[in-house]
Design a protein around this motif. Structure first.
Motif, PDB file in Angstrom:
ATOM      1  N   PHE A   1       7.948   3.306   2.463  1.00 53.49           N
ATOM      2  CA  PHE A   1       8.650   4.308   3.263  1.00 53.49           C
ATOM      3  C   PHE A   1      10.150   4.050   3.138  1.00 53.49           C
ATOM      4  O   PHE A   1      10.556   3.028   2.579  1.00 53.49           O
ATOM      5  CB  PHE A   1       8.208   4.207   4.728  1.00 53.49           C
ATOM      6  CG  PHE A   1       6.769   4.571   4.953  1.00 53.49           C
ATOM      7  CD1 PHE A   1       6.405   5.890   5.185  1.00 53.49           C
ATOM      8  CD2 PHE A   1       5.777   3.598   4.922  1.00 53.49           C
ATOM      9  CE1 PHE A   1       5.074   6.227   5.387  1.00 53.49           C
ATOM     10  CE2 PHE A   1       4.444   3.926   5.127  1.00 53.49           C
ATOM     11  CZ  PHE A   1       4.096   5.250   5.366  1.00 53.49           C
TER      12      PHE A   1
ATOM     13  N   TRP B   1       6.278   2.737 -10.499  1.00 58.12           N
ATOM     14  CA  TRP B   1       6.090   4.035  -9.853  1.00 58.12           C
ATOM     15  C   TRP B   1       6.673   5.131 -10.738  1.00 58.12           C
ATOM     16  O   TRP B   1       7.563   4.916 -11.525  1.00 58.12           O
ATOM     17  CB  TRP B   1       6.683   4.045  -8.444  1.00 58.12           C
ATOM     18  CG  TRP B   1       8.176   3.875  -8.345  1.00 58.12           C
ATOM     19  CD1 TRP B   1       8.903   2.762  -8.655  1.00 58.12           C
ATOM     20  CD2 TRP B   1       9.119   4.841  -7.892  1.00 58.12           C
ATOM     21  NE1 TRP B   1      10.229   2.992  -8.430  1.00 58.12           N
ATOM     22  CE2 TRP B   1      10.405   4.248  -7.950  1.00 58.12           C
ATOM     23  CE3 TRP B   1       9.014   6.148  -7.445  1.00 58.12           C
ATOM     24  CZ2 TRP B   1      11.559   4.921  -7.571  1.00 58.12           C
ATOM     25  CZ3 TRP B   1      10.171   6.816  -7.073  1.00 58.12           C
ATOM     26  CH2 TRP B   1      11.420   6.203  -7.138  1.00 58.12           C
TER      27      TRP B   1
ATOM     28  N   VAL C   1       7.727  -1.144   4.232  1.00 65.85           N
ATOM     29  CA  VAL C   1       6.539  -1.066   3.391  1.00 65.85           C
ATOM     30  C   VAL C   1       5.330  -1.306   4.284  1.00 65.85           C
ATOM     31  O   VAL C   1       5.447  -1.900   5.357  1.00 65.85           O
ATOM     32  CB  VAL C   1       6.538  -2.085   2.225  1.00 65.85           C
ATOM     33  CG1 VAL C   1       7.639  -1.789   1.242  1.00 65.85           C
ATOM     34  CG2 VAL C   1       6.620  -3.508   2.714  1.00 65.85           C
ATOM     35  N   GLU C   2       4.190  -0.838   3.819  1.00 62.45           N
ATOM     36  CA  GLU C   2       2.961  -1.045   4.576  1.00 62.45           C
ATOM     37  C   GLU C   2       2.025  -1.934   3.769  1.00 62.45           C
ATOM     38  O   GLU C   2       1.743  -1.676   2.606  1.00 62.45           O
ATOM     39  CB  GLU C   2       2.286   0.295   4.866  1.00 62.45           C
ATOM     40  CG  GLU C   2       1.105   0.178   5.796  1.00 62.45           C
ATOM     41  CD  GLU C   2       0.511   1.532   6.122  1.00 62.45           C
ATOM     42  OE1 GLU C   2      -0.632   1.785   5.690  1.00 62.45           O
ATOM     43  OE2 GLU C   2       1.196   2.336   6.788  1.00 62.45           O
TER      44      GLU C   2
ATOM     45  N   GLU D   1       0.825  -1.209   0.000  1.00 62.21           N
ATOM     46  CA  GLU D   1       0.000   0.000   0.000  1.00 62.21           C
ATOM     47  C   GLU D   1       0.859   1.258   0.000  1.00 62.21           C
ATOM     48  O   GLU D   1       0.540   2.236  -0.666  1.00 62.21           O
ATOM     49  CB  GLU D   1      -0.936  -0.011   1.215  1.00 62.21           C
ATOM     50  CG  GLU D   1      -1.949  -1.137   1.141  1.00 62.21           C
ATOM     51  CD  GLU D   1      -2.705  -1.343   2.436  1.00 62.21           C
ATOM     52  OE1 GLU D   1      -2.465  -0.618   3.427  1.00 62.21           O
ATOM     53  OE2 GLU D   1      -3.552  -2.249   2.464  1.00 62.21           O
ATOM     54  N   LYS D   2       1.965   1.231   0.774  1.00 55.99           N
ATOM     55  CA  LYS D   2       2.868   2.389   0.857  1.00 55.99           C
ATOM     56  C   LYS D   2       4.304   1.905   1.006  1.00 55.99           C
ATOM     57  O   LYS D   2       4.553   0.853   1.587  1.00 55.99           O
ATOM     58  CB  LYS D   2       2.527   3.246   2.078  1.00 55.99           C
ATOM     59  CG  LYS D   2       1.153   3.876   2.044  1.00 55.99           C
ATOM     60  CD  LYS D   2       0.884   4.641   3.332  1.00 55.99           C
ATOM     61  CE  LYS D   2      -0.550   5.145   3.354  1.00 55.99           C
ATOM     62  NZ  LYS D   2      -0.874   5.746   4.649  1.00 55.99           N
TER      63      LYS D   2
ATOM     64  N   ASN E   1       3.533  -2.663   9.227  1.00 59.87           N
ATOM     65  CA  ASN E   1       4.828  -2.189   8.748  1.00 59.87           C
ATOM     66  C   ASN E   1       5.781  -3.370   8.631  1.00 59.87           C
ATOM     67  O   ASN E   1       6.021  -4.088   9.602  1.00 59.87           O
ATOM     68  CB  ASN E   1       5.411  -1.153   9.696  1.00 59.87           C
ATOM     69  CG  ASN E   1       4.616   0.125   9.706  1.00 59.87           C
ATOM     70  OD1 ASN E   1       3.918   0.445   8.751  1.00 59.87           O
ATOM     71  ND2 ASN E   1       4.700   0.872  10.794  1.00 59.87           N
TER      72      ASN E   1
END
Length: 122
Positions: free
Chosen positions: A93, A120, A97-98, A90-91, A103
């Motif tokens: 960082f 991306w 990653v999430e 989902e995300k 996390n």
């Protein structure tokens, strides 16, 4: 007397029949787990927690053996203790990653390769 000959399916036909799933020892049973349901896998020595959206399964298998059977186009080992399903991210960082509000750490050595595997815009 006439003997009827039945053909047994060859191994490739059987593999194709189960494509998209893996079978894992869960407790005292062998359970079919569709790959699309797996979000991530967390290692605890020779045990793995296979996290799916609806539930988790604890299985006795090494990370190395599990990594061999998972399709590398869908799964990536981001850390010594984690394999993730790429389309569940989902995300991203700097250090983790999430996935589903969890996390998951990314090792420094794997970050650039992970970024090259996901689409991306820079």
């Amino acid at each position: 007397m006439q003997v009827l000959k039945t053909e047994t399916p060859n191994i490739n036909d059987r593999i194709e029949q189960f494509e998209g799933s893996i079978f894992l020892n869960v407790g005292k049973q062998i359970q079919r787990i569709p790959l699309k349901r797996i979000e991530y896998i967390k290692g605890y020595g020779d045990y793995m927690k296979v996290k799916c959206k609806e539930r988790s399964h604890t299985v006795h298998v090494t990370m190395k053996n599990l990594q061999k059977i998972l399709p590398s186009t869908d799964f990536y080992r981001v850390h010594k203790s984690y394999i993730i399903r790429l389309d569940k991210i989902e995300k991203v960082f700097p250090k983790h990653v999430e996935i589903d509000d969890t996390n998951i750490p990314i090792s420094r050595n794997n970050k650039q390769e992970l970024l090259s595997l996901i689409p991306w815009v820079k």
